[in-house]
Scaffold this active site. Structure first.
Site, mmCIF file in Angstrom:
data_model
loop_
_atom_site.group_PDB
_atom_site.id
_atom_site.type_symbol
_atom_site.label_atom_id
_atom_site.label_comp_id
_atom_site.label_asym_id
_atom_site.label_seq_id
_atom_site.Cartn_x
_atom_site.Cartn_y
_atom_site.Cartn_z
ATOM 1 N N LYS A 29 0.869 -1.189 0.000
ATOM 2 C CA LYS A 29 0.000 0.000 0.000
ATOM 3 C C LYS A 29 0.898 1.228 0.000
ATOM 4 O O LYS A 29 2.039 1.171 0.459
ATOM 5 C CB LYS A 29 -0.880 0.016 1.249
ATOM 6 C CG LYS A 29 -2.112 0.888 1.131
ATOM 7 C CD LYS A 29 -3.272 0.152 0.497
ATOM 8 C CE LYS A 29 -4.510 1.025 0.412
ATOM 9 N NZ LYS A 29 -5.690 0.258 0.029
HETATM 10 P P1 NAD Z 1 -13.445 7.828 -2.369
HETATM 11 O O1 NAD Z 1 -12.402 8.862 -2.156
HETATM 12 O O2 NAD Z 1 -14.023 7.631 -3.720
HETATM 13 O O3 NAD Z 1 -14.665 8.083 -1.350
HETATM 14 C C1 NAD Z 1 -14.474 8.235 0.011
HETATM 15 C C2 NAD Z 1 -15.821 8.617 0.617
HETATM 16 O O4 NAD Z 1 -15.661 8.706 2.049
HETATM 17 C C3 NAD Z 1 -16.336 9.976 0.162
HETATM 18 O O5 NAD Z 1 -17.737 9.903 -0.031
HETATM 19 C C4 NAD Z 1 -16.027 10.877 1.361
HETATM 20 O O6 NAD Z 1 -16.912 11.980 1.446
HETATM 21 C C5 NAD Z 1 -16.239 9.924 2.499
HETATM 22 N N1 NAD Z 1 -15.612 10.379 3.732
HETATM 23 C C6 NAD Z 1 -14.368 10.870 3.898
HETATM 24 N N2 NAD Z 1 -14.183 11.230 5.183
HETATM 25 C C7 NAD Z 1 -15.339 10.954 5.833
HETATM 26 C C8 NAD Z 1 -15.773 11.094 7.170
HETATM 27 N N3 NAD Z 1 -14.969 11.587 8.095
HETATM 28 N N4 NAD Z 1 -17.042 10.679 7.483
HETATM 29 C C9 NAD Z 1 -17.866 10.191 6.553
HETATM 30 N N5 NAD Z 1 -17.500 10.027 5.262
HETATM 31 C C10 NAD Z 1 -16.250 10.400 4.909
HETATM 32 O O7 NAD Z 1 -12.800 6.469 -1.794
HETATM 33 P P2 NAD Z 1 -13.198 4.990 -2.135
HETATM 34 O O8 NAD Z 1 -12.308 4.511 -3.210
HETATM 35 O O9 NAD Z 1 -14.680 4.883 -2.294
HETATM 36 O O10 NAD Z 1 -12.739 4.240 -0.807
HETATM 37 C C11 NAD Z 1 -13.563 4.180 0.349
HETATM 38 C C12 NAD Z 1 -13.038 3.074 1.253
HETATM 39 O O11 NAD Z 1 -13.015 1.845 0.539
HETATM 40 C C13 NAD Z 1 -11.609 3.256 1.764
HETATM 41 O O12 NAD Z 1 -11.508 2.682 3.067
HETATM 42 C C14 NAD Z 1 -10.788 2.427 0.804
HETATM 43 O O13 NAD Z 1 -9.559 1.997 1.369
HETATM 44 C C15 NAD Z 1 -11.732 1.270 0.586
HETATM 45 N N6 NAD Z 1 -11.477 0.519 -0.645
HETATM 46 C C16 NAD Z 1 -11.502 1.131 -1.857
HETATM 47 C C17 NAD Z 1 -11.286 0.364 -3.010
HETATM 48 C C18 NAD Z 1 -11.386 0.960 -4.377
HETATM 49 O O14 NAD Z 1 -11.294 0.187 -5.357
HETATM 50 N N7 NAD Z 1 -11.604 2.232 -4.546
HETATM 51 C C19 NAD Z 1 -10.984 -1.001 -2.887
HETATM 52 C C20 NAD Z 1 -10.985 -1.574 -1.625
HETATM 53 C C21 NAD Z 1 -11.229 -0.808 -0.505
#
Ligand code: NAD
Length: 424
Positions: free
Chosen positions: A114
């Site tokens: 990561k």
């Molecule tokens: P993203 O940046 O597209 O979205 C993040 C979301 O979280 C946004 O809606 C943001 O407003 C919200 N957020 C941020 N801070 C916040 C808070 N304090 N309270 C409430 N909401 C909050 O990110 P993503 O890619 O959707 O990733 C979200 C999660 O999923 C992360 O933990 C990431 O590690 C995990 N994840 C993502 C992927 C991927 O393919 N994108 C894969 C596996 C895991």
């Protein structure tokens, strides 16, 4: 007694502390492989880099970046890159370790890695973001590569950033190396289905969990924290299955509509305004009330450490689908188990993204690209098969799905470690 690492000071609720507690729980199920378990409690390699950038106004700013390769016993490192002001080495270590577990849980031929930069990317201009990304890529270029370690998007990174990373690495090695990152734009070797793959995996594992609990998705009430890539894609698929999205919380606010939010309109609103705040088809809610919402399924899809014991005691959901990485603290996990709430843990629930990243990497190597239907059929098959194996393990030992996922994954990793033997 092995010496603790000197460069992190985990607490029970910090990300690395959470991960260590999860590993400790799995030791009784590892049999003779338990003697290798210390391997999982330290990263193989952690790189900290300084990223100096000339800002548009001529100032020089420095950002701190990381790339951690937790374990590479089963193959090259694989895991995303996060841009967030709260990123720390400890957080990136935990995220890299969860990637090792996740990749092994779905049996991808990868280790776990990561990366991240301590930055609020919303404060940077497009050009500053590009310069920072390129310098970061050059600095970690020492240890990444299509056969070494393959980054991908995570919080606040996207296909454009992956394109800059691919281009920078390619310039440095003197050849176009599409396989160095995944999550790229389609015309640069990206894969169809990648953008929505994590949300799709959340939905597919959720559908399996609902089936086993006898919960009909048609009419089921769903609450989602985080309406970014993962949360919005999962919400869309639940909507297509007839479920009602009753509450959404993101960084901008918390909204509620007991009759179900209009998901397409909300997606459009978030695209335009950057957050759910101000959406007209909903009531505004106090942030903490989100955890009391009457729902069948809760999808935390934002950041880690969100479900504390106090919140776990209040949740109404029957199923928690961990779209985010590490959203539930270990003691809250126990509370949920005691209350009979089924948790589909991050390490299997959100593995859809890395699974389609793997498809992208394979397609880049063969320069032969699959249709979106082929991607989705293969993704669903892998997710359903992996979840079944985990569920069987959980039933056999009478353990939670999280401990069962760790058991399946740690056995695969440590078996590889044992078979390879220790160098020298
Ligand atoms: P993203 O940046 O597209 O979205 C993040 C979301 O979280 C946004 O809606 C943001 O407003 C919200 N957020 C941020 N801070 C916040 C808070 N304090 N309270 C409430 N909401 C909050 O990110 P993503 O890619 O959707 O990733 C979200 C999660 O999923 C992360 O933990 C990431 O590690 C995990 N994840 C993502 C992927 C991927 O393919 N994108 C894969 C596996 C895991």
């Amino acid at each position: 007694m092995p010496q603790p690492l000197s460069f992190v000071h985990p607490t029970p609720h910090s990300p690395w502390g959470t991960y260590l507690a999860q590993v400790d729980r799995v030791v009784p199920y590892l049999g003779h492989l338990a003697r290798w378990v210390e391997t999982l409690k330290r990263p193989k390699r952690a790189l900290i880099v300084d990223i100096p950038i000339e800002m548009d106004d001529g100032r020089i700013e420095h950002f701190e970046g990381y790339r951690v390769q937790h374990n590479m016993s089963r193959g090259p490192g694989k895991g995303g890159v996060r841009y967030h002001p709260d990123v720390t080495l400890e957080e990136v270590m935990a995220l890299s370790a969860w990637m090792s577990i996740k990749n092994a849980a779905v049996n991808l031929p990868y280790g776990g890695a990561k990366g991240g930069i301590r930055v609020d990317p919303k404060q940077l201009t497009h050009k500053e973001l590009e310069r920072m990304t390129r310098r970061y890529t050059s600095e970690i270029g020492l240890i990444i590569g299509p056969q070494q370690d393959i980054p991908a998007p995570d919080v606040n990174t996207n296909p454009q950033i992956m394109a800059w990373m691919m281009d920078t690495y390619s310039m440095n090695v003197g050849a176009t190396a599409t396989g160095v990152v995944t999550g790229k734009p389609i015309h640069l070797g990206g894969s169809l289905g990648r953008v929505k793959a994590t949300g799709r995996g959340v939905f597919v594992t959720g559908r399996e969990a609902a089936r086993r609990l006898g919960l009909d998705l048609d009419g089921a009430r769903v609450a989602v924290q985080g309406f970014g890539n993962v949360g919005s894609s999962a919400a869309e698929l639940f909507g297509q299955a007839g479920s009602k999205l009753v509450a959404v919380q993101d960084h901008s606010g918390t909204i509620f509509n007991g009759d179900g939010l209009d998901i397409a309109a909300l997606t459009q609103h978030v695209r335009q305004s950057g957050g759910v705040a101000g959406f007209s088809g909903a009531e505004v809610m106090a942030a903490e009330d989100f955890w009391d919402v009457d729902c069948d399924i809760l999808v935390p899809a934002a950041l880690e450490g969100q479900i504390t014991v106090a919140r776990a005691l209040r949740l109404k959901a029957r199923i928690v689908l961990e779209g985010a990485n590490g959203p539930t603290l270990p003691d809250a996990d126990d509370t949920l188990a005691e209350r009979g709430v089924l948790v589909v843990p991050d390490v299997i629930c959100n593995a859809g993204g890395v699974t389609v990243s793997y498809f992208e990497w394979v397609q880049d190597f063969s320069s032969f690209f699959w249709t979106e239907d082929e991607i989705n059929v293969r993704l669903d098959k892998i997710m359903i098969g992996a979840l079944k194996r985990i569920w069987d393990t959980a039933d056999r030992h009478g353990i939670t799905l999280r401990t069962a996922t760790f058991a399946v994954a740690c056995e695969r990793i440590l078996m590889a470690r044992e078979e390879r033997g220790l160098y020298p």
